[in-house]
Design a protein around this motif. Structure first.
Motif, PDB file in Angstrom:
ATOM      1  N   UNK A 182      54.015  42.226  42.788  1.00  0.00           N
ATOM      2  CA  UNK A 182      53.908  43.196  41.563  1.00  0.00           C
ATOM      3  C   UNK A 182      52.700  44.070  41.717  1.00  0.00           C
ATOM      4  N   UNK A 183      52.920  44.735  40.636  1.00  0.00           N
ATOM      5  CA  UNK A 183      51.737  45.990  40.336  1.00  0.00           C
ATOM      6  C   UNK A 183      50.892  45.352  39.535  1.00  0.00           C
ATOM      7  N   UNK A 184      49.602  45.416  39.956  1.00  0.00           N
ATOM      8  CA  UNK A 184      48.711  44.379  38.844  1.00  0.00           C
ATOM      9  C   UNK A 184      47.370  45.387  38.434  1.00  0.00           C
ATOM     10  N   UNK A 185      47.250  45.203  37.280  1.00  0.00           N
ATOM     11  CA  UNK A 185      45.943  45.878  36.737  1.00  0.00           C
ATOM     12  C   UNK A 185      44.980  44.801  35.979  1.00  0.00           C
ATOM     13  N   UNK A 186      43.930  44.599  36.230  1.00  0.00           N
ATOM     14  CA  UNK A 186      43.188  43.977  35.148  1.00  0.00           C
ATOM     15  C   UNK A 186      42.030  44.479  34.689  1.00  0.00           C
ATOM     16  N   UNK A 187      41.561  43.913  33.563  1.00  0.00           N
ATOM     17  CA  UNK A 187      40.357  44.312  33.029  1.00  0.00           C
ATOM     18  C   UNK A 187      39.088  43.595  32.906  1.00  0.00           C
ATOM     19  N   UNK A 188      37.766  43.815  32.882  1.00  0.00           N
ATOM     20  CA  UNK A 188      36.748  42.805  33.068  1.00  0.00           C
ATOM     21  C   UNK A 188      35.725  43.847  32.126  1.00  0.00           C
ATOM     22  N   UNK A 189      34.301  43.178  32.205  1.00  0.00           N
ATOM     23  CA  UNK A 189      33.282  43.518  31.230  1.00  0.00           C
ATOM     24  C   UNK A 189      32.280  44.256  32.184  1.00  0.00           C
ATOM     25  N   UNK A 190      32.533  44.468  33.240  1.00  0.00           N
ATOM     26  CA  UNK A 190      31.306  45.119  34.234  1.00  0.00           C
ATOM     27  C   UNK A 190      31.741  46.065  35.186  1.00  0.00           C
ATOM     28  N   UNK A 191      31.047  46.868  35.679  1.00  0.00           N
ATOM     29  CA  UNK A 191      31.461  47.919  36.818  1.00  0.00           C
ATOM     30  C   UNK A 191      31.509  46.979  38.000  1.00  0.00           C
ATOM     31  N   UNK A 192      30.623  46.044  38.038  1.00  0.00           N
ATOM     32  CA  UNK A 192      30.544  45.178  39.411  1.00  0.00           C
ATOM     33  C   UNK A 192      31.832  44.464  39.449  1.00  0.00           C
ATOM     34  N   UNK A 193      32.232  43.776  38.208  1.00  0.00           N
ATOM     35  CA  UNK A 193      33.669  42.879  38.246  1.00  0.00           C
ATOM     36  C   UNK A 193      34.947  43.865  38.747  1.00  0.00           C
ATOM     37  N   UNK A 194      34.922  45.183  38.009  1.00  0.00           N
ATOM     38  CA  UNK A 194      35.854  45.852  38.411  1.00  0.00           C
ATOM     39  C   UNK A 194      35.939  46.360  39.780  1.00  0.00           C
ATOM     40  N   UNK A 195      34.775  46.544  40.353  1.00  0.00           N
ATOM     41  CA  UNK A 195      34.736  46.958  41.795  1.00  0.00           C
ATOM     42  C   UNK A 195      35.180  45.474  42.595  1.00  0.00           C
ATOM     43  N   UNK A 201      39.512  41.526  45.667  1.00  0.00           N
ATOM     44  CA  UNK A 201      40.933  40.733  45.094  1.00  0.00           C
ATOM     45  C   UNK A 201      42.091  41.433  45.406  1.00  0.00           C
ATOM     46  N   UNK A 202      42.127  42.829  45.909  1.00  0.00           N
ATOM     47  CA  UNK A 202      43.261  43.312  45.918  1.00  0.00           C
ATOM     48  C   UNK A 202      44.162  43.938  44.856  1.00  0.00           C
ATOM     49  N   UNK A 203      43.531  43.965  43.501  1.00  0.00           N
ATOM     50  CA  UNK A 203      44.369  44.476  42.321  1.00  0.00           C
ATOM     51  C   UNK A 203      44.490  45.949  42.528  1.00  0.00           C
ATOM     52  N   UNK A 204      45.528  46.443  42.226  1.00  0.00           N
ATOM     53  CA  UNK A 204      46.024  47.882  42.312  1.00  0.00           C
ATOM     54  C   UNK A 204      44.844  48.893  41.486  1.00  0.00           C
ATOM     55  N   UNK A 205      44.626  48.253  40.196  1.00  0.00           N
ATOM     56  CA  UNK A 205      43.757  49.042  39.596  1.00  0.00           C
ATOM     57  C   UNK A 205      42.974  48.025  38.649  1.00  0.00           C
ATOM     58  N   UNK A 206      41.634  48.636  38.011  1.00  0.00           N
ATOM     59  CA  UNK A 206      40.885  47.745  37.299  1.00  0.00           C
ATOM     60  C   UNK A 206      40.066  48.661  36.317  1.00  0.00           C
ATOM     61  N   UNK A 207      39.805  48.030  35.081  1.00  0.00           N
ATOM     62  CA  UNK A 207      38.982  49.135  34.278  1.00  0.00           C
ATOM     63  C   UNK A 207      38.007  48.232  33.371  1.00  0.00           C
ATOM     64  N   UNK A 208      36.849  48.553  32.925  1.00  0.00           N
ATOM     65  CA  UNK A 208      36.000  48.264  32.142  1.00  0.00           C
ATOM     66  C   UNK A 208      36.047  48.444  30.610  1.00  0.00           C
ATOM     67  N   UNK A 209      36.698  47.322  30.149  1.00  0.00           N
ATOM     68  CA  UNK A 209      37.146  47.475  28.577  1.00  0.00           C
ATOM     69  C   UNK A 209      35.969  48.025  27.629  1.00  0.00           C
TER      70      UNK A 209
END
Length: 346
Positions: A182-195, A201-209
């Motif tokens: 699947x194509x996977x995007x996750x959100x988290x609360x810090x830049x460290x977690x997004x990175x 962990x191989x997420x396609x994209x992630x952002x800091x909500x």
């Protein structure tokens, strides 16, 4: 023979955000000489799980408290029970002997008396660290596995959004989804977690909500062709934004409501017109509903771990006295991965 048992309890019911001062350490005497005919088991606790759902047990009332036994309310002064791993130090039960390694409902304490060995199981470490059997190879892992595969019923190539993606369940959902294709995007609360989500962990994209004032527009940006699966760990406005971006026949697995547990003013209100006309399925679930897939979960996840296809993300604190801070920190987003407290060495 008796030992002094230290354990953590709540001073009074907690109605909002928990603070470390809401907890206290108490002591009691625990006998290692069980009465004749007893089928109890005394366990020395090694590791315990720290989970957000426990806050609902600490309230004076939550509808969850009557839904299932492990979510029952906790009275002030009582030890808090949680999933853990330990070593048997005394047993009146024929299936358990001194020295056995076990997993089950133990207490936030140094010792636990498990009445009738209820929900206690012998533990085979399978060559993995014991902490794995409190997180990735236990209920956190099972929740991610059954929530994604059994509730969401993914198809290869589908687009998946995971909230609280650096948490105990979310990080695994993302990893399972990527392995599945699947194509996977996750959100988290810090830049460290997004990175971490993207690079480790191989997420396609992630952002800091926290950096996104308009969540609906943010999700539209990351999912221009819409979301097929939303794995919801937070509820509230994130759920609303995800539903607004769902495709026809989209599926929402509601695993947790992190943002709603401690703020009674936050409630998800998705656009029900979207739900009806896009034929979106929104389903709450508990891992206990899917014990029939437990063997498959353990087999496949252990294989992924051994072959380096999945990473175990753990955040381990040391010592019984670290439990209040570990628990309160969950709601600040302090943890990265599964929050665990190591009570003592073997």
């Amino acid at each position: 023979m008796e030992v002094v048992n230290k354990y953590i309890t709540i001073k009074t019911n907690i109605e909002g955000a928990a603070e470390e001062s809401d907890f206290e350490m108490k002591t009691e005497s625990v006998s290692l000489s069980l009465q004749p005919g007893s089928n109890d088991v005394v366990v020395k606790t090694l590791y315990v799980s720290i989970d957000p759902y426990q806050i609902n047990r600490m309230k004076s009332f939550s509808s969850s408290q009557k839904a299932i036994s492990f979510a029952a309310g906790i009275s002030p002064g009582e030890p808090v029970d949680a999933y853990g791993v330990g070593r048997v130090v005394a047993s009146g039960h024929p299936e358990f002997g001194k020295g056995d390694l076990v997993g089950g409902l133990l207490s936030w304490g140094e010792y636990s008396i498990v009445k009738g060995a209820h929900m206690l199981n012998k533990l085979n470490p399978m060559g993995f660290p014991l902490s794995y059997h409190v997180g990735i190879l236990s209920f956190s892992g099972l929740t991610a596995y059954c929530g994604f595969f059994e509730v969401c019923k993914p198809k290869k190539g589908e687009k998946v959004f995971v909230s609280a993606a650096a948490g105990s369940v979310g990080n695994l959902v993302g990893q399972y989804a990527k392995l599945f294709g699947c194509y996977v995007v996750g959100c988290a609360g810090t830049k460290q977690k997004v990175k971490l989500l993207k690079e480790k962990l191989g997420f396609d994209e992630a952002f800091n909500y926290k950096e996104e004032p308009d969540l609906k527009s943010t999700l539209k940006r990351y999912f221009p062709d819409g979301i097929d699966i939303y794995f919801d760990n937070v509820g509230a406005e994130m759920q609303e934004a995800a539903v607004a971006n769902m495709n026809t026949f989209g599926r929402v697995a509601v695993c947790g409501l992190m943002s709603e547990y401690i703020d009674s003013n936050k409630r998800a209100a998705p656009n029900m017109v979207d739900v009806v006309y896009k034929r979106i399925t929104i389903r709450g679930f508990l891992a206990a509903d899917f014990m029939d897939v437990y063997a498959d979960f353990i087999s496949s996840t252990a294989d992924h771990l051994r072959n380096g296809r999945i990473r175990a993300l753990e955040d381990i604190s040391l010592g019984l006295d670290s439990i209040p801070g570990a628990f309160v920190g969950l709601f600040r987003g302090d943890n990265i991965g599964k929050k665990i407290v190591k009570i003592t060495d073997e």
